[in-house]
Write a protein that holds these residues in place. Sequence first.
Motif, PDB file in Angstrom:
ATOM      1  N   ASN A 186      43.726  31.601  48.130  1.00  0.00           N
ATOM      2  CA  ASN A 186      42.777  31.276  46.958  1.00  0.00           C
ATOM      3  C   ASN A 186      42.003  32.719  46.712  1.00  0.00           C
ATOM      4  OD1 ASN A 186      40.208  30.009  45.940  1.00  0.00           O
ATOM      5  ND2 ASN A 186      42.084  28.628  45.512  1.00  0.00           N
ATOM      6  N   PRO A 187      41.503  32.755  45.331  1.00  0.00           N
ATOM      7  CA  PRO A 187      40.793  33.981  45.001  1.00  0.00           C
ATOM      8  C   PRO A 187      39.219  34.032  45.975  1.00  0.00           C
ATOM      9  CG  PRO A 187      41.601  32.965  42.959  1.00  0.00           C
ATOM     10  CD  PRO A 187      41.795  32.159  44.030  1.00  0.00           C
ATOM     11  N   THR A 188      38.791  32.792  46.433  1.00  0.00           N
ATOM     12  CA  THR A 188      37.596  32.768  46.902  1.00  0.00           C
ATOM     13  C   THR A 188      37.683  33.019  48.531  1.00  0.00           C
ATOM     14  OG1 THR A 188      36.787  31.576  45.175  1.00  0.00           O
ATOM     15  CG2 THR A 188      35.437  31.351  47.367  1.00  0.00           C
ATOM     16  N   ARG A 189      37.276  34.106  49.156  1.00  0.00           N
ATOM     17  CA  ARG A 189      37.079  34.221  50.489  1.00  0.00           C
ATOM     18  C   ARG A 189      38.323  33.763  51.414  1.00  0.00           C
ATOM     19  NH1 ARG A 189      31.378  32.274  51.975  1.00  0.00           N
ATOM     20  NH2 ARG A 189      30.058  32.392  50.243  1.00  0.00           N
ATOM     21  N   PRO A 190      39.732  34.178  50.818  1.00  0.00           N
ATOM     22  CA  PRO A 190      40.651  33.636  51.438  1.00  0.00           C
ATOM     23  C   PRO A 190      40.900  33.746  53.101  1.00  0.00           C
ATOM     24  CG  PRO A 190      41.502  35.513  50.128  1.00  0.00           C
ATOM     25  CD  PRO A 190      40.161  35.274  49.740  1.00  0.00           C
ATOM     26  N   GLN A 191      40.681  35.171  53.398  1.00  0.00           N
ATOM     27  CA  GLN A 191      40.811  35.845  54.803  1.00  0.00           C
ATOM     28  C   GLN A 191      39.639  34.984  55.779  1.00  0.00           C
ATOM     29  OE1 GLN A 191      40.575  39.957  54.831  1.00  0.00           O
ATOM     30  NE2 GLN A 191      42.814  40.254  54.039  1.00  0.00           N
ATOM     31  N   ALA A 192      38.555  34.912  55.077  1.00  0.00           N
ATOM     32  CA  ALA A 192      37.284  33.970  55.904  1.00  0.00           C
ATOM     33  C   ALA A 192      37.477  32.767  56.009  1.00  0.00           C
ATOM     34  CB  ALA A 192      35.902  34.516  55.188  1.00  0.00           C
ATOM     35  N   ILE A 193      38.054  31.997  54.999  1.00  0.00           N
ATOM     36  CA  ILE A 193      38.351  30.630  55.252  1.00  0.00           C
ATOM     37  C   ILE A 193      39.449  30.432  56.146  1.00  0.00           C
ATOM     38  CG2 ILE A 193      39.110  28.704  54.047  1.00  0.00           C
ATOM     39  CD1 ILE A 193      37.436  29.671  51.382  1.00  0.00           C
ATOM     40  N   ALA A 194      40.585  31.136  56.212  1.00  0.00           N
ATOM     41  CA  ALA A 194      41.750  30.879  56.966  1.00  0.00           C
ATOM     42  C   ALA A 194      41.338  31.373  58.295  1.00  0.00           C
ATOM     43  CB  ALA A 194      42.774  31.784  56.630  1.00  0.00           C
ATOM     44  N   ALA A 195      40.459  32.164  58.563  1.00  0.00           N
ATOM     45  CA  ALA A 195      40.210  32.498  60.032  1.00  0.00           C
ATOM     46  C   ALA A 195      39.037  31.694  60.520  1.00  0.00           C
ATOM     47  CB  ALA A 195      39.394  33.874  60.142  1.00  0.00           C
TER      48      ALA A 195
END
Length: 919
Positions: A628-637
């Motif tokens: 998703n455009p909103t913080r994808p890496q932070a959310i997944a981690a």
Amino acid sequence: MQVNAGRIQRLREGLQPRQQQCFDLIPLLFHLNYDGLPGFSGNETPFKIANYQPDDALIKQLQGLSRQRIPTQHLVAKAQLSALYLMGSSGSIGHSTSSDLDIWLCYNSELSNVAIHALAEKAERISEWAADFNLEVHFFLMDAHKFIGDEQTSLTGENCGTTQKVLLLDEFYRTAQLLAGNIPAWWLIPAACEEKYTETLNAFYDEGLLRKDECTDFGGISSLPGGEFIGAGMWQIYKAIDSPYKSVLKLILLEIYARGYPEINSLAHTYKNTIYRMQLSLDDLDPYIMLYRRIEGYLKERGEHERLELIRRCFYYKVSLNLSRTHRSHNWRRQLMDYLVNEWGWDGAKLRHLDNFRSWSIEQVITERKGLVTELTRSYRFLTEFASEHGSDHLMSQRDLLVLSRKLHTAFDRRPGKIDFINIGLDTDLSHEKIHFQERESKQEPGVFLWAVYNKPIEDQPAPLKYSKSLLETMLWAHLNGLLSAHLHLPVYPSQEKVTEFEVRSTLASIRQYIPYPRPEISSQAYNHPAQLTKIVIFLNLGRDPLHYLSTKGLQKISARSDSLDFSAQRENLVVSLDMVLVNSWGETVVERFTDEDALPKALKSLINRLKKQNGLSSPAVETVCHNPTRPQAIAARVRQLFSDALEAVNSPHSSENTRFVFSVRDKYQVFQYFRRVTNYVAIESTEELIQFLGAEQESYSPVVFDPQHSDENKAIAELYRLHEANCISLCIEHLEDESVINIIDEHGSLVQFKQPQQSMATALSPIVRFLKVTEHRQRSNTEAEHMPERSIRCYQVNRHGKQVKLEKLKLGGLITEGRFISVQVNVDISETGEQDYYIVCNEKEFNSNLLGQEMFSALASYVLGLRASGTRYPIYITEIAMTEAIIESLPYGHDQTRHYIDLKLKIEKRINHGLTLD
């Protein structure tokens, strides 16, 4: 023997020269047992086949292959093996170049278990040796005496286990070819004498017409037990999952047998009668031709022409000859198949369509699958009704029945979210399909939007191939059915969701990475155990931008630039949709979808409960995907770490079953706990409510684990729980400006928090530490010593450095004896009205609530003031509390724990100190 030799010759004609060499040597390798020969597994291995005389040319061939001289004196030893039989499709029209060879290796009954094990090892080694010649051979060790006695092994890869015996014998007698050794005794008994099989065979022995060492006896087939039909049917449906065309043929034969029950004219009897009449045409005696002719006559008589057409396709694919293509060699199999298809009226177009199955459209694949599944379902129902009508209990073992039902469940169960596989029996390539995805409103449920898969342009308004609740599920379905293996771009037409082309392309790449196609093979051994999760992949916010979602809900806007992993600390929940893909050891793939603000705790609850059923086995790592455009890496981690921490806390082998796990999202706390055989969670609105919830009574010791990313105000409690252990009372004190905050965790993990005016460390802790020790002694006096180990009391002081919180351990020293306190002992009971009665002894002075009523606490306060010479008004502390059995029995779990005593202490002290006008 003439038919036997003819069928073996037909088999050899289909083999390559090196395969022929290997095939010819197999009997000799079991006949001899010398170190250096292929398959040798020790000098104690049984060898020598009865009535087998290898010729010199074959021995020379083996000498050339092994490059050593073969002694002949070994051949005078007693034969320990009775025969080798080919069994199944070998030598028939149904045996293609890709078919394997099934061989029954028959041994003498007197062999020891050690010898049988050595023989099995030799057979396995010979199978491995044959594989070097590109010949797939399976050996089945058989003891004819035990076979008659119904001693059969259980269900394994190629073995029908306990599901069928006489039906297996029927197939053996009509397909078996003698490779070496004794002839089957059944060959010598005319079909008219089958009812008196044993008597006839014994008469041959008695009259000297036959010696027992000249034949191998597996028994007769004068009748077929009704109880075998359901077991045999289940076995064939089990086999149909991998080889449906062959199994459908055998299932209809079972139906034919069952309709004639108890009078059954088996194919084995037809085969023997035909030979006895000297009708020795190999084409007419071909086992698969005989099978087809029996089925054809049955279906024509019943007028079931659609089923007959399906059977012909099954037969054609079993034979596996592409008749639409021109071949230079025109062998007997092709000639016979040409004759049949001409008889059926199949033209060139029909043959080209069948031969080009790899290029079929998905609609054609689905249609073919539907026809096969319909036939399998029909056969299953018929056989089940037959067993019920004739009162025939199936002869399967409970273990075999369980294994079969598990594989059938895997293949045919259609529960919501489970990915169904459309390709059955044929290796069709569907990658050429043009796939489109569209979100559309449900006709059955207005306002509910579903995702549909099409293989034709949307503007043509085609019928969908598949409906599901989420785009991820439809993509995964198309991927695992081979529809997306060659696609780089997927046309997607959203309606409600805000999915982007980048998301779709990136999600497809992640699907291919974590859930590859084609699917891995599942070992039959996997079904011996309950399904275990082997892979967990979570797709986050596909088609749902949390920024847009939060704004539509009227919630505070957040920055899309931040890469902070601690999005919970921002007091926002950035997970608004979650697709959890679960793959298990049976090969099942299931998608669970969770949406809205509680998607995260719902998904975590579902996963924890699934993993709880795995009986403490280690769980696979959780993979998370967000494009998703909103913080994808932070959310997944963040989600990956949260799930990892939660599973480690409540589902690892070393975690307590009753562990509570706490994490915060937005303005709420979520507390997970296993209770009454299921894990559930509670949403808690504030820190005050969380402290109250953690203070609840527990049936047994219940540790608490906080998510490492928990908010700052609870870090002291989280650290205290981290240091806490069973059979321990943990206490920490934190000095604020004008008061002290004390947190106590009791032996069951229940939390009590209270505040008191700022005092010296000794003055603050001494009363409560003394009270805790006295309470422990009281509880121990009511319990067997071995059932209540001695508790330790640990005290800590909270030190804060910025956001860092540390607990410094305090030495108890003389805290238990420090200071002088007025002795205040409280006894608590239940009155007739259900209220609590108090009997308090202060310095030997008695105060009873039954006598003094509400005035008791003020009277006690006045008495205490009188004892103090200076009349100083400072708090009074309860030194001991006792509860009657009636009080203890009224508690939630029928037992007392330290938190109950502390609660009563604080409650009574408050009322006394109110009388001292201190609060």
